[in-house]
Design an enzyme around this catalytic site. Structure first.
Site, PDB file in Angstrom:
ATOM      1  N   ASP A  99      11.803 -32.135  -8.725  1.00 42.71           N
ATOM      2  CA  ASP A  99      11.075 -32.916  -9.730  1.00 42.71           C
ATOM      3  C   ASP A  99      11.289 -32.380 -11.147  1.00 42.71           C
ATOM      4  O   ASP A  99      11.590 -31.199 -11.352  1.00 42.71           O
ATOM      5  CB  ASP A  99       9.578 -32.894  -9.438  1.00 42.71           C
ATOM      6  CG  ASP A  99       9.203 -33.827  -8.287  1.00 42.71           C
ATOM      7  OD1 ASP A  99      10.124 -34.340  -7.636  1.00 42.71           O
ATOM      8  OD2 ASP A  99       8.000 -34.010  -8.049  1.00 42.71           O
ATOM      9  N   HIS A 251      11.218 -27.798  -7.637  1.00 41.91           N
ATOM     10  CA  HIS A 251      11.378 -28.155  -9.048  1.00 41.91           C
ATOM     11  C   HIS A 251      12.642 -27.519  -9.600  1.00 41.91           C
ATOM     12  O   HIS A 251      12.945 -26.370  -9.301  1.00 41.91           O
ATOM     13  CB  HIS A 251      10.168 -27.681  -9.872  1.00 41.91           C
ATOM     14  CG  HIS A 251       8.878 -28.336  -9.486  1.00 41.91           C
ATOM     15  ND1 HIS A 251       8.102 -27.886  -8.429  1.00 41.91           N
ATOM     16  CD2 HIS A 251       8.232 -29.418 -10.005  1.00 41.91           C
ATOM     17  CE1 HIS A 251       7.030 -28.643  -8.322  1.00 41.91           C
ATOM     18  NE2 HIS A 251       7.093 -29.587  -9.269  1.00 41.91           N
TER      19      HIS A 251
END
Length: 730
Positions: A99, A251
């Site tokens: 993300d 991430h």
């Protein structure tokens, strides 16, 4: 510097109309340039989440409206057809998702690890980062990874309207299209987690997202790498139990991700050894690809968007460098002005200071005049009060308002009028020099008045035989209005502090047309006044420097001149000054190669003039552009503090300049307003001058409208005032 125009003759109405039509365009170009600059900064602010960003996060609510099959279902939610479908990954399949990227530092490292271990993943990218780093998104697609939307500005969609949701999706999609030429049907909401965490706030958003054609992908395993718990802990967090399939949340942006990269490099071979496959989401679900190729207008719209974002970032980077340069130049100039002005004042104010033997011989004062009927009597009568012997020569340059007749009717001893057809100020001054009886020549403007001691103070430096020209202290006589007060500040702080500095450095760039003195021999050696530029005073000063003469500043030789009283007149004057200075610099550009003592101006003066009078003012608007940007988009507090810091430095310099010139400090009350309004006008004038120069435009002489507002110096004795004001003019 007096202004006048060559008589246009029989200009046709069409020609006049044409000139009037061209003027707005010259004004429009600087405005358009500044508007484009602000637009680029606005775009950058938007892309960097400084504009329209919403960092609020909705608190969790109940989930009674969320279907049970969603709460207990898998991480893939499809509501596109109006039916609710929840999907889980098959056992032995793991989909790595990343993300908030792409990040220029960590995303390439993540991609390198995935490529090393022949694994695929899904990258849920934001529009802001995609727009800034499109090459990374293109690499993701080229290496077989899937792309998903993660909104443009990363807001919590449960707090947004449907219009804002649509905007976030479309802008995110536009950025992806511009970067990789594709559309994607995968979406992950910001601040989402597991399907079991779906509540009454997030579920309606998920339903609406489905109506827009997107599959919502949440997570089944959270690495919690954002906590930076260490690579070992991250590996334990993402390891599924019992060989089950999983969508793993990691991430590749948002800070230091070296733990994520380290954990990934160890985790992939471990899980592959256990039989896990690391596929894209659609590969794991045996579904059609989430990517659709885009062509035609939509593709070019995306490419145009990415190009503009890249341009805004590049332009901003250049602006930041320019801001650093202008900051250095401003501080350097202020530092030099304060230090060298103090040295100048200390030197010339010593009791034993002498230029040389006192100058007592008569002086020729030249007054070029073109339509100066409102001012010329005040000018001539002020010269009659001089405590130094003078002859006054008024050169009437084809005036049509009776300027010459007014002087002749005064019948003053020692005052002569020389008439000529309108030929311009340089020609008028050369005519005056040819008619002058004495070796020392003082030049002034027809709208200027001298104090009784001005001529005497102005010629004393000629006691030094090396001095070829002397600059006097030009002051604003009509400073009672706001615009006059602003020009008064500029004259005292800018012009006169500059002249002190340049005097010490022995590279004075300009003898002001309002009050200057020359040796006739120096003028003759350089060919007299030239009309090659619109700044004949700067041109002649540079020429005298290059001939080997010294040019100095006489602070007590004060002259009171009538400054423009309207914005239009001020614009015309400063436009001509700026353009003329550029012309003079260009004309004498080879001075940098001059050798010997005469080369000092080229080595020191010309670079300083170019930096402080041309380049620095051109870059100075960056201070105000970033001020506006900082006030609107933050950090507001630091921006205001920085602006007041710069203002404090300017106020200190202005106060010191006023004290040196023995001026009252009252006008400095308007200094903050001058910085906000007057300075911006000067910026646009200089920018317009640059545009004229770069486009090869020609600027005509322009005559300022005189109001006759300067009748006598403020400190002239009462008797002198009565004589000067005996016949009011205008």
């Amino acid at each position: 510097m007096a202004t006048r125009t060559r008589r246009p003759g029989a200009a046709t109405g069409a020609a006049v109309g044409s000139r009037r039509r061209r003027l707005p365009m010259r004004l429009l170009l600087p405005v358009l340039f500044l508007a484009a600059l602000m637009a680029m900064l606005m775009l950058r602010g938007y892309v960097h989440s400084e504009i329209l960003a919403d960092h609020r996060v909705q608190t969790e609510s109940s989930a009674d409206q969320v279907p049970e099959e969603i709460v207990k279902g898998g991480p893939v939610i499809d509501t596109r057809t109006g039916r609710t479908t929840s999907l889980k990954l098959p056992d032995g399949h793991m989909v790595l998702t990343f993300d908030d990227g792409p990040d220029p530092t960590w995303t390439p490292k993540v991609l390198d690890v995935l490529k090393k271990h022949k694994a695929h993943a899904v990258f849920f990218v934001t529009g802001t980062m995609t727009s800034r780093y499109p090459d990374l998104v293109r690499r993701m697609v080229d290496e077989g990874h899937e792309i998903g939307l993660h909104t443009f500005n990363h807001p919590d969609l449960s707090l947004q309207s449907k219009e804002r949701i649509d905007w976030e999706l479309s802008q995110n999609q536009l950025a992806i299209t511009g970067a990789a030429g594709i559309r994607t049907s995968l979406f992950r909401p910001p601040y989402s987690s597991f399907a079991s965490s779906m509540d009454n706030n997030s579920w309606p958003v998920t339903q609406y997202i489905g109506t827009r054609g997107y599959i919502t992908v949440v997570t089944s395993v959270d690495s919690q790498d954002w906590r930076k718990p260490g690579a070992d802990r991250i590996i334990r967090n993402v390891t599924p139990k019992g060989g089950k399939g999983a969508v793993v949340l990691m991430h590749d942006s948002g800070g230091d991700r070296h733990q994520t990269v380290e954990a990934l490099d160890r985790f992939l071979p471990q899980m592959k050894a256990k039989g896990y496959a690391f596929d894209n989401l659609t590969e794991a679900l045996d579904a059609p690809s989430a990517h659709t190729r885009v062509a035609g207008v939509d593709l070019w719209k995306g490419k145009a968007w990415v190009f503009l974002v890249q341009a805004s970032d590049n332009i901003t980077a250049v602006l930041v460098v320019g801001l650093a340069i202008i900051g250095f130049l401003v501080i350097a100039r202020f530092g030099l002005m304060l230090l060298l002005s103090a040295l100048h004042a200390r030197r010339v104010r010593r009791r034993d200071f002498r230029w040389g033997p006192p100058i007592t011989e008569p002086v020729s004062v030249l007054v070029p005049a073109y339509n100066e009927a409102k001012c010329i009597e005040n000018t001539v009568r002020s010269l009659m009060q001089s405590d130094h012997p003078v002859e006054v020569i008024v050169i009437d340059d084809g005036s049509s308002d009776g300027t010459a007749r007014i002087v002749e009717n005064l019948n003053l001893p020692g005052v002569r009028v020389v008439r000529q057809l309108n030929a311009g100020k340089p020609a008028a001054l050369n005519r005056g020099v040819a008619n002058a009886r004495y070796d020392l020549v003082v030049m002034m403007d027809g709208d200027t008045v001298f104090e009784p001691s001005t001529v005497r103070e102005l010629v004393q430096p000629f006691g030094d035989p090396r001095v070829g020209a002397v600059a006097g202290n030009a002051k604003v006589g009509n400073k009672d209005t706001l615009i006059g007060a602003w020009q008064h500040i500029e004259y005292v702080m800018g012009f006169n502090l500059d002249r002190r500095m340049y005097d010490v450095l022995q590279c004075m760039p300009t003898i002001p047309g309002a009050v200057g003195a020359f040796r006739r021999s120096a003028l003759e050696r350089v060919g007299g006044m030239s009309d090659d530029t619109l700044a004949e005073d700067t041109d002649i000063t540079m020429a005298i420097h290059r001939d080997g003469w010294k040019v100095v500043y006489a602070e007590n030789a004060r002259a009171w001149t009538e400054a423009p009283e309207s914005v239009q007149q001020l614009w015309s004057q400063r436009y001509r000054w700026s353009y003329g200075t550029m012309q003079a610099i260009w004309k004498h550009r080879r001075a940098v190669f001059d050798r010997g003592p005469s080369g000092r101006f080229g080595r020191v003066g010309l670079p300083l003039v170019s930096l402080f009078m041309v380049l620095a003012p051109l870059l100075a608007p960056l201070i105000d552009v970033f001020l506006i940007y900082g006030l609107v988009f933050g950090p507001t507090g630091k921006t205001i503090l920085a602006w007041f810091g710069v203002l404090a430095i300017q106020l200190a310099c202005a106060t010191y300049a006023f004290i040196l010139d023995r001026e009252r400090l009252t006008p400095l009350i308007s200094l903050p307003l001058q910085q906000i309004l007057y300075r911006q006008l000067m910026y646009v004038v200089l920018l317009q001058s640059w545009i004229t120069a770069l486009t090869g435009g020609r600027l005509r002489w322009q005559k300022l409208r005189r109001m006759g507002g300067v009748s006598a110096p403020p400190n002239m004795p009462a008797q002198g005032r009565q004589v000067t004001e005996k016949r009011p003019v205008g």
